[in-house]
Design a protein around this motif. Structure first.
Motif, short mmCIF file in Angstrom:
data_model
loop_
_atom_site.label_atom_id
_atom_site.label_comp_id
_atom_site.label_asym_id
_atom_site.label_seq_id
_atom_site.Cartn_x
_atom_site.Cartn_y
_atom_site.Cartn_z
N HIS A 110 21.35 81.99 -16.51
CA HIS A 110 19.95 82.05 -16.10
C HIS A 110 19.76 81.96 -14.59
N PHE A 111 20.81 81.64 -13.85
CA PHE A 111 20.70 81.48 -12.40
C PHE A 111 21.66 82.42 -11.68
N PRO A 112 21.51 83.73 -11.82
CA PRO A 112 22.46 84.65 -11.19
C PRO A 112 22.52 84.52 -9.68
N HIS A 113 21.40 84.16 -9.05
CA HIS A 113 21.38 84.02 -7.59
C HIS A 113 22.18 82.82 -7.11
N GLN A 114 22.43 81.86 -8.01
CA GLN A 114 23.30 80.72 -7.69
C GLN A 114 24.71 80.90 -8.24
N GLU A 115 24.82 81.48 -9.41
CA GLU A 115 26.12 81.60 -10.07
C GLU A 115 26.96 82.73 -9.47
N CYS A 116 26.32 83.78 -9.03
CA CYS A 116 27.03 84.93 -8.45
C CYS A 116 26.27 85.41 -7.21
N PRO A 117 26.16 84.54 -6.18
CA PRO A 117 25.29 84.85 -5.04
C PRO A 117 25.71 86.08 -4.25
N ASN A 118 27.02 86.34 -4.14
CA ASN A 118 27.45 87.49 -3.34
C ASN A 118 26.93 88.80 -3.92
N ASP A 119 27.08 88.96 -5.23
CA ASP A 119 26.61 90.20 -5.86
C ASP A 119 25.09 90.31 -5.83
N VAL A 120 24.41 89.19 -6.06
CA VAL A 120 22.95 89.22 -6.03
C VAL A 120 22.46 89.50 -4.62
N ASN A 121 23.07 88.87 -3.62
CA ASN A 121 22.67 89.13 -2.23
C ASN A 121 22.88 90.59 -1.85
N LYS A 122 23.99 91.16 -2.30
CA LYS A 122 24.26 92.57 -2.03
C LYS A 122 23.18 93.45 -2.64
N ALA A 123 22.79 93.14 -3.88
CA ALA A 123 21.73 93.92 -4.54
C ALA A 123 20.40 93.77 -3.80
N LEU A 124 20.10 92.55 -3.34
CA LEU A 124 18.85 92.32 -2.62
C LEU A 124 18.82 93.06 -1.29
N ILE A 125 19.92 92.99 -0.54
CA ILE A 125 19.99 93.68 0.75
C ILE A 125 19.86 95.19 0.55
N ASN A 126 20.55 95.72 -0.46
CA ASN A 126 20.45 97.15 -0.75
C ASN A 126 19.02 97.55 -1.09
N PHE A 127 18.34 96.69 -1.84
CA PHE A 127 16.98 97.00 -2.28
C PHE A 127 15.98 96.91 -1.12
N PHE A 128 16.11 95.88 -0.30
CA PHE A 128 15.14 95.65 0.76
C PHE A 128 15.46 96.38 2.06
N VAL A 129 16.75 96.49 2.37
CA VAL A 129 17.13 96.97 3.70
C VAL A 129 17.91 98.27 3.64
N GLY A 130 18.91 98.33 2.75
CA GLY A 130 19.84 99.45 2.78
C GLY A 130 19.34 100.72 2.17
N ASN A 131 18.26 100.62 1.37
CA ASN A 131 17.71 101.80 0.68
C ASN A 131 18.76 102.52 -0.16
N LYS A 132 19.73 101.72 -0.68
CA LYS A 132 20.77 102.31 -1.51
C LYS A 132 20.47 102.17 -3.00
N THR A 133 19.46 101.40 -3.32
CA THR A 133 19.12 101.20 -4.72
C THR A 133 18.35 102.40 -5.26
N LYS A 134 18.88 103.01 -6.29
CA LYS A 134 18.21 104.15 -6.91
C LYS A 134 17.10 103.65 -7.81
N LEU A 135 15.89 104.07 -7.53
CA LEU A 135 14.74 103.63 -8.31
C LEU A 135 14.36 104.69 -9.33
N ALA A 136 14.10 104.23 -10.53
CA ALA A 136 13.55 105.13 -11.53
C ALA A 136 12.11 105.45 -11.18
N GLN A 137 11.72 106.70 -11.37
CA GLN A 137 10.35 107.13 -11.09
C GLN A 137 9.87 108.04 -12.20
#
Length: 412
Positions: free
Chosen positions: A336-363
């Motif tokens: 239930h706490f992925p941001h604490q249990e696996c912070p590196n992967d979650v941080n990478k996903a967050l940075i990609n979503f907010f900054v890197g524009n690498k996250t593919k969004l469904a539209q």
């Protein structure tokens, strides 16, 4: 520790009427069901306590008068306070004040320290505000249930955004914080640029999708409507509820200071009344949305652990029906706490979503039918990947307007 106290401020441009038109109460029979079941759970709880160990035995008392160092440490950011119409909120701020604001909303039972792994990474790109929600941590803890009405909570978050001197923010919420974030993106969509929900389905799905295997299941929601008893239960047996929620901290000696911090933060009855009051109010409300078109237009990222006993993957999938542009990331091997249990992967996903524009969004797609794609590997095993896709196909049968992407982290 730096302290900044702001004076009361005016409300956001969004009016209370928009709150009223955007929220609908559940039906009278559903409301009555919650209250009736609450009554019977109360009788059973009283009987069990009197017979097994007495009503007030084994209630934990605070073991220390001062907070653990990690709660007041300034290495993660500056500790600030803002006063909104008589309610003082505490938050930790990091990053350049000239950068866009990223508001972090923790879950239950939790506080700002939940984001200890995210604050340094996100502060490189954003002005990060890690809030103690009202009733939690070092924020004010009004005991009245009405202080936690949904319209009041939404208005206060909108006022907080205004007090920061900005017109909009992006929001990351976990659990209860994500539930509030969902309401914000529906009711104050002009105040939110992007939204991330961690371990939390849409409010219209949340209450009906709680697994029976979860500690905070439907029965607990009914029980929480009672006065005083849920708070007393939470204090029993050296706050065993904290040990149960944070099992990932119990097995790691280096994480023990954070476990102690949680026990300090929830060591008194009044430390539980405010947090439980959220659950005495929120189950009675839903977002008023149309049936045909997605009602949230901003980009959204939904993150969930594949071992989360409190969130069904299908409820996350169904939540995308309310979104126009979205991505889903399933983090393997965590609860239930992925941001604490696996912070590196979650941080990478967050940075990609907010900054890197690498996250593919469904539209929305111009043609009919759902298009299923992957923006990472669904899982390290084909078996789990097939299970995910099978759930998606079954639960979204008949929808024709959106593409869907499922993301899964690699193992660390």
């Amino acid at each position: 520790m730096a302290v900044i106290v702001n004076t009361s401020i005016s409300s956001s441009s969004s009016s209370s009427s928009s709150i009223g038109s955007g929220i609908v109460s559940i039906s009278y029979p559903d409301s009555l069901k919650i209250h009736v079941l609450s009554f019977f759970w109360g009788l059973w709880s009283l009987f069990k306590k009197l017979i097994m160990y007495g009503l007030f035995n084994n209630v934990t008392k605070s073991k220390c008068d001062s907070p653990p160092s990690c709660l007041v440490d300034t290495s993660l950011g500056q500790h600030n306070y803002v006063k909104l119409k008589g309610v003082k909120l505490h938050y930790v701020e990091a990053g350049n004040k000239d950068k866009p604001v990223l508001l972090l909303l923790h879950g239950f039972p939790d506080c700002w320290i939940s984001w200890r792994y995210q604050i340094p990474a996100l502060a490189l790109h954003y002005r990060v505000i890690a809030l103690d929600l009202k009733g939690f941590g070092d924020s004010d803890k009004p005991e009245s249930r009405k202080c936690y009405r949904l319209d009041i909570l939404m208005s206060e978050i909108a006022e907080l955004i205004s007090s920061l001197g900005v017109s909009n923010v992006s929001i990351i919420g976990h659990d209860l914080g994500a539930l509030l974030g969902w309401f914000m993106v529906h009711l104050y969509q002009d105040l939110v640029n992007k939204f991330v929900a961690i371990s939390c389905p849409h409010p219209n799905i949340y209450w009906s999708s709680l697994p029976n295997t979860s500690s905070f299941n439907t029965s607990w929601i009914h029980y929480s409507q009672l006065p005083h008893l849920p708070e007393l239960d939470a204090l029993r047996d050296d706050l065993s509820i904290i040990n149960h929620c944070y099992k990932h901290l119990s097995s790691d000696e280096a994480s023990k200071p954070y476990l102690d911090a949680y026990k300090y933060s929830f060591s008194r009855k009044e430390d539980w009344t405010g947090p439980i009051n959220y659950y005495r109010n929120l189950p009675f409300w839903r977002v008023n949305v149309g049936d045909s078109e997605p009602s949230v237009r901003i980009p959204c990222l939904l993150i969930v652990g594949n071992h989360d006993s409190g969130v069904k993957l299908e409820s996350i999938v169904k939540s995308t029906e309310y979104l126009e542009k979205f991505a889903v990331k399933v983090v393997e091997g965590v609860g239930h706490f992925p941001h604490q249990e696996c912070p590196n992967d979650v941080n990478k996903a967050l940075i990609n979503f907010f900054v890197g524009n690498k996250t593919k969004l469904a539209q929305k797609t111009p043609s009919g039918g759902l298009v299923f794609k992957m923006f990472d590997a669904v899982s390290s095993t084909m078996k789990y990947g097939n299970q995910v896709l099978d759930i998606v196909q079954k639960k979204t049968n008949g929808l024709t307007s959106k593409a869907f992407y499922v993301g899964e982290s690699s193992t660390t």
